[in-house]
Every structure is written in structure tokens, then in C-alpha cells.
Motif scaffolding. Structure first.
Motif, PDB file in Angstrom:
ATOM      1  N   ASN A  42      16.035  31.030 -57.201  1.00 36.50           N
ATOM      2  CA  ASN A  42      14.923  31.149 -56.256  1.00 36.50           C
ATOM      3  C   ASN A  42      14.388  32.574 -56.276  1.00 36.50           C
ATOM      4  O   ASN A  42      15.156  33.534 -56.338  1.00 36.50           O
ATOM      5  CB  ASN A  42      15.394  30.839 -54.832  1.00 36.50           C
ATOM      6  CG  ASN A  42      15.805  29.391 -54.690  1.00 36.50           C
ATOM      7  OD1 ASN A  42      15.100  28.478 -55.120  1.00 36.50           O
ATOM      8  ND2 ASN A  42      16.966  29.168 -54.082  1.00 36.50           N
TER       9      ASN A  42
ATOM     10  N   VAL B  29      12.892  35.421 -54.094  1.00 34.28           N
ATOM     11  CA  VAL B  29      12.928  35.681 -52.648  1.00 34.28           C
ATOM     12  C   VAL B  29      11.973  36.813 -52.321  1.00 34.28           C
ATOM     13  O   VAL B  29      12.022  37.885 -52.928  1.00 34.28           O
ATOM     14  CB  VAL B  29      14.357  36.067 -52.196  1.00 34.28           C
ATOM     15  CG1 VAL B  29      14.397  36.226 -50.679  1.00 34.28           C
ATOM     16  CG2 VAL B  29      15.372  35.022 -52.642  1.00 34.28           C
TER      17      VAL B  29
ATOM     18  N   GLY C  43      12.141  37.281 -47.195  1.00 30.79           N
ATOM     19  CA  GLY C  43      12.959  36.239 -46.575  1.00 30.79           C
ATOM     20  C   GLY C  43      12.487  34.828 -46.880  1.00 30.79           C
ATOM     21  O   GLY C  43      13.112  33.851 -46.467  1.00 30.79           O
ATOM     22  N   GLU C  44      11.366  34.701 -47.623  1.00 30.30           N
ATOM     23  CA  GLU C  44      10.886  33.363 -47.990  1.00 30.30           C
ATOM     24  C   GLU C  44      11.367  33.062 -49.407  1.00 30.30           C
ATOM     25  O   GLU C  44      11.349  33.949 -50.260  1.00 30.30           O
ATOM     26  CB  GLU C  44       9.356  33.339 -47.954  1.00 30.30           C
ATOM     27  CG  GLU C  44       8.770  32.003 -48.360  1.00 30.30           C
ATOM     28  CD  GLU C  44       7.241  32.038 -48.509  1.00 30.30           C
ATOM     29  OE1 GLU C  44       6.625  33.092 -48.219  1.00 30.30           O
ATOM     30  OE2 GLU C  44       6.686  31.016 -48.940  1.00 30.30           O
TER      31      GLU C  44
ATOM     32  N   CYS D 165      23.672  35.840 -46.362  1.00 33.88           N
ATOM     33  CA  CYS D 165      22.390  35.946 -45.658  1.00 33.88           C
ATOM     34  C   CYS D 165      22.612  35.909 -44.158  1.00 33.88           C
ATOM     35  O   CYS D 165      23.555  35.285 -43.673  1.00 33.88           O
ATOM     36  CB  CYS D 165      21.480  34.790 -46.069  1.00 33.88           C
ATOM     37  SG  CYS D 165      21.050  34.850 -47.811  1.00 33.88           S
ATOM     38  N   LYS D 166      21.705  36.564 -43.415  1.00 38.60           N
ATOM     39  CA  LYS D 166      21.832  36.591 -41.957  1.00 38.60           C
ATOM     40  C   LYS D 166      20.859  35.608 -41.289  1.00 38.60           C
ATOM     41  O   LYS D 166      21.136  35.060 -40.235  1.00 38.60           O
ATOM     42  CB  LYS D 166      21.544  38.009 -41.437  1.00 38.60           C
ATOM     43  CG  LYS D 166      22.581  39.045 -41.872  1.00 38.60           C
ATOM     44  CD  LYS D 166      23.588  39.261 -40.756  1.00 38.60           C
ATOM     45  CE  LYS D 166      24.885  39.931 -41.163  1.00 38.60           C
ATOM     46  NZ  LYS D 166      24.840  41.065 -42.027  1.00 38.60           N
ATOM     47  N   LYS D 167      19.699  35.412 -41.915  1.00 35.82           N
ATOM     48  CA  LYS D 167      18.681  34.580 -41.249  1.00 35.82           C
ATOM     49  C   LYS D 167      18.358  33.286 -41.987  1.00 35.82           C
ATOM     50  O   LYS D 167      17.350  32.640 -41.735  1.00 35.82           O
ATOM     51  CB  LYS D 167      17.400  35.410 -41.059  1.00 35.82           C
ATOM     52  CG  LYS D 167      17.587  36.527 -40.031  1.00 35.82           C
ATOM     53  CD  LYS D 167      16.297  37.241 -39.732  1.00 35.82           C
ATOM     54  CE  LYS D 167      15.344  36.384 -38.900  1.00 35.82           C
ATOM     55  NZ  LYS D 167      14.094  37.104 -38.589  1.00 35.82           N
ATOM     56  N   ARG D 168      19.164  32.952 -42.956  1.00 32.18           N
ATOM     57  CA  ARG D 168      19.070  31.647 -43.639  1.00 32.18           C
ATOM     58  C   ARG D 168      20.437  31.382 -44.254  1.00 32.18           C
ATOM     59  O   ARG D 168      21.313  32.253 -44.236  1.00 32.18           O
ATOM     60  CB  ARG D 168      17.953  31.643 -44.688  1.00 32.18           C
ATOM     61  CG  ARG D 168      18.094  32.670 -45.759  1.00 32.18           C
ATOM     62  CD  ARG D 168      16.852  32.774 -46.637  1.00 32.18           C
ATOM     63  NE  ARG D 168      16.999  33.875 -47.559  1.00 32.18           N
ATOM     64  CZ  ARG D 168      17.538  33.790 -48.762  1.00 32.18           C
ATOM     65  NH1 ARG D 168      17.966  32.634 -49.212  1.00 32.18           N
ATOM     66  NH2 ARG D 168      17.668  34.854 -49.531  1.00 32.18           N
ATOM     67  N   PHE D 169      20.622  30.165 -44.798  1.00 35.18           N
ATOM     68  CA  PHE D 169      21.909  29.860 -45.405  1.00 35.18           C
ATOM     69  C   PHE D 169      22.068  30.662 -46.703  1.00 35.18           C
ATOM     70  O   PHE D 169      21.091  30.827 -47.456  1.00 35.18           O
ATOM     71  CB  PHE D 169      22.023  28.359 -45.683  1.00 35.18           C
ATOM     72  CG  PHE D 169      21.949  27.525 -44.424  1.00 35.18           C
ATOM     73  CD1 PHE D 169      22.969  27.591 -43.488  1.00 35.18           C
ATOM     74  CD2 PHE D 169      20.858  26.709 -44.183  1.00 35.18           C
ATOM     75  CE1 PHE D 169      22.903  26.845 -42.314  1.00 35.18           C
ATOM     76  CE2 PHE D 169      20.777  25.963 -43.008  1.00 35.18           C
ATOM     77  CZ  PHE D 169      21.798  26.035 -42.085  1.00 35.18           C
ATOM     78  N   SER D 170      23.280  31.142 -46.947  1.00 29.94           N
ATOM     79  CA  SER D 170      23.527  31.942 -48.150  1.00 29.94           C
ATOM     80  C   SER D 170      23.310  31.080 -49.395  1.00 29.94           C
ATOM     81  O   SER D 170      23.807  29.954 -49.462  1.00 29.94           O
ATOM     82  CB  SER D 170      24.959  32.483 -48.134  1.00 29.94           C
ATOM     83  OG  SER D 170      25.166  33.268 -46.971  1.00 29.94           O
TER      84      SER D 170
END
Ligand SMILES: C[S@@+](CC[C@H](N)C(=O)[O-])C[C@H]1O[C@@H](n2cnc3c(N)ncnc32)[C@H](O)[C@@H]1O
Length: 244
Positions: free
Chosen positions: A34, A36, A39-40, A73-78
Motif C-alpha cells: 500500500n 501511504v 495516514g490514507e 500504527c496508532k490510528k489504523r490497524f498495523s
């Protein structure tokens, strides 16, 4: 042009050339993760799919390569997977399942009723590895680790080589890095070729291929990843390590 669009245009060019030189019964395996940004995530296989379809290629599998260590990751799944997108040029493609079978979960299991009662219920040669492969990525203490930041494990590429080519076939990696695909080819009686822009990686690739040819390259065998039972001390220690 946006960075991602430049990437797509470059990839399209290389894909077109790969399709052009591919034999009718040949395969292309495109490994991507992916992209990145802020954060998207942009899944690169979705982005590139049309580059293959525009060339008339047919997708046979989208293999999920699942691996362990990685960024937390802190704000999505690793993120713990990348995909290998397998395309063929025709319907008459090479696919050898036997060399890449993996052990059955219950090798001695037998049918307990019906006409096959008493016979083995699974193939004694092993089972189809499916389209989700759990193979460790090459991080710090992996036996294959070199200075390349994102090399593939040999066993990942080896499965593709064994399944999609026959002896003496040619395996080409246009983004060769330190030559993992070529190594996987030559240790299995295929021929290998590649392109790499970074001279140091090219040199390392040549070195690794030479070592592989004389059986001196250390390679992690394609064997199941050990997973300790959920409540074992090792699992709890790993859990604590990850949280600290
Ligand atoms: C993900 S790495 C491949 C690693 C490889 N699978 C291995 O295990 O060694 C991608 C490689 O492509 C190389 N690369 C990037 N652009 C390239 C280009 N236009 N032509 C050839 N190689 C390129 C990079 O230097 C990098 O080593």
C-alpha cells in the motif's frame, strides 16, 4: 503530476514491456503493498490492475503475503500483508501444484463414512497452499538479511517459480534488488535475469547468485511459521514486549 501518478505511468511502461516479451504460456507476478500518504492508504494492486487488463492479461490469483514484524500504527490497524498479483497471457498457462504443496493440517485423517471410509481424506502429497501465504519477511535476524531495505524471502519467490515455470524457463525480475528472484530461479534449475538501478544492489545480486549456484547462500527453508499456543508463556512475553 502527483507522485502516485508518476509511479503508475512508470509501472505501466514496464508492465507493457514485460507483457510484450512474455511467452504465451507465461505468467507475470507483480508484488505490491500500500502507498501511504497522510495516514490514507492507496492499495497499489487496485491502482495497477487496469495496466494489466489494458494489455489483455487475465488475473488468476491475488495472493496475500502475510508476515509478522512491521511498523505499529496508532490510528489504523498495523499493516501485515502485501499482495502478489498473478496474471497470465493466455488460458494455456503453466501451473505445477505438486512442487509447492504444503503439509496437511491432519496428515493421517481418514474419511469415517461413505464409499471412501478408511481412506485418507487429504492428498498425501500435501495440500494446495491457498492464496494466503504466511512467510516471514526479511528483517534483522533473518538468515537471508542483507543491506537491502526491502528484500523478499527466497521461499516466497520460489513458490511462484516452481508453480509457474518449468526447468530451463527464464525468470525475469525488472526490479531485481539483490537478486532474490534470480536466486530462486537458479537453485531450481531455471534461468534468471534482472534489472537494477542501484549498482551496489546489482553487485550484491551477482554475489548472491554465485553463492546460490554453489550451494553456499543461506536460505530459510519454506516451512510453517512457529506459532506458540495462545496462553503459553512465550506468547504472553511477546505480548508484553509489544505493549512496552
Ligand atoms: C522492492 S525492491 C526489490 C527487491 C527484490 N525483490 C529482492 O528481493 O532483492 C525494488 C528494487 O527496484 C529497484 N528499482 C527501482 N526503480 C528501478 C528501475 N527503474 N529499474 C530497475 N530497478 C529499479 C530499486 O533500486 C530496488 O532495489
Amino acid at each position: 503530476m502527483l507522485e502516485i501518478e508518476v509511479y503508475k505511468a512508470q509501472q505501466r511502461q514496464v508492465i507493457e514491456e514485460c507483457v510484450r516479451i512474455l511467452k504465451p504460456e507465461g505468467s507475470i507476478c507483480w508484488e505490491v503493498g500500500n502507498y501511504v500518504t497522510d495516514g490514507e492508504i492507496i492499495p497499489l494492486d487496485i491502482l495497477l490492475y487496469e495496466c494489466f487488463k489494458d494489455q489483455g492479461m487475465k488475473m488468476r490469483n491475488r495472493i496475500v503475503w502475510h508476515f509478522g514484524p512491521g511498523l505499529h500504527c496508532k490510528k489504523r490497524f498495523s499493516g501485515r500483508y502485501e499482495t502478489i498479483n498473478w496474471f497470465t497471457k493466455s488460458d494455456e498457462y503453466v501451473f505445477n501444484l505438486d512442487p509447492i504443496r504444503v503439509p496437511q493440517k491432519y496428515p493421517g485423517k481418514r474419511h469415517f463414512k461413505g464409499p471412501n471410509r478408511g481412506k485418507l481424506s487429504g492428498n498425501p502429497k500435501g495440500k494446495n497452499p491457498s492464496d494466503v501465504w504466511n512467510i516471514p519477511n526479511v528483517k534483522a535476524n533473518h538468515v537471508e538479511k542483507t543491506e537491502h531495505p526491502c528484500q523478499f524471502p527466497v521461499s516466497l519467490v520460489q513458490r511462484l517459480v516452481l508453480a509457474m515455470t518449468n526447468e530451463d524457463d527464464l525468470v525475469l525480475d525488472p526490479f531485481m534488488g539483490i537478486g532474490t528472484a534470480v536466486v530462486a530461479a537458479v537453485i531450481n534449475g531455471r534461468r534468471g535475469a534482472g534489472a537494477e538501478v542501484v549498482e551496489r544492489y546489482y553487485e550484491l545480486a551477482v554475489e548472491r547468485v554465485k553463492m546460490a549456484l554453489v550451494g553456499e547462500l543461506r536460505i530459510r527453508p519454506d516451512q510453517p511459521v512457529y506459532e506458540p499456543p495462545p496462553n503459553s508463556k512465550l506468547t504472553m512475553d511477546l505480548w508484553e514486549d509489544q505493549r512496552s
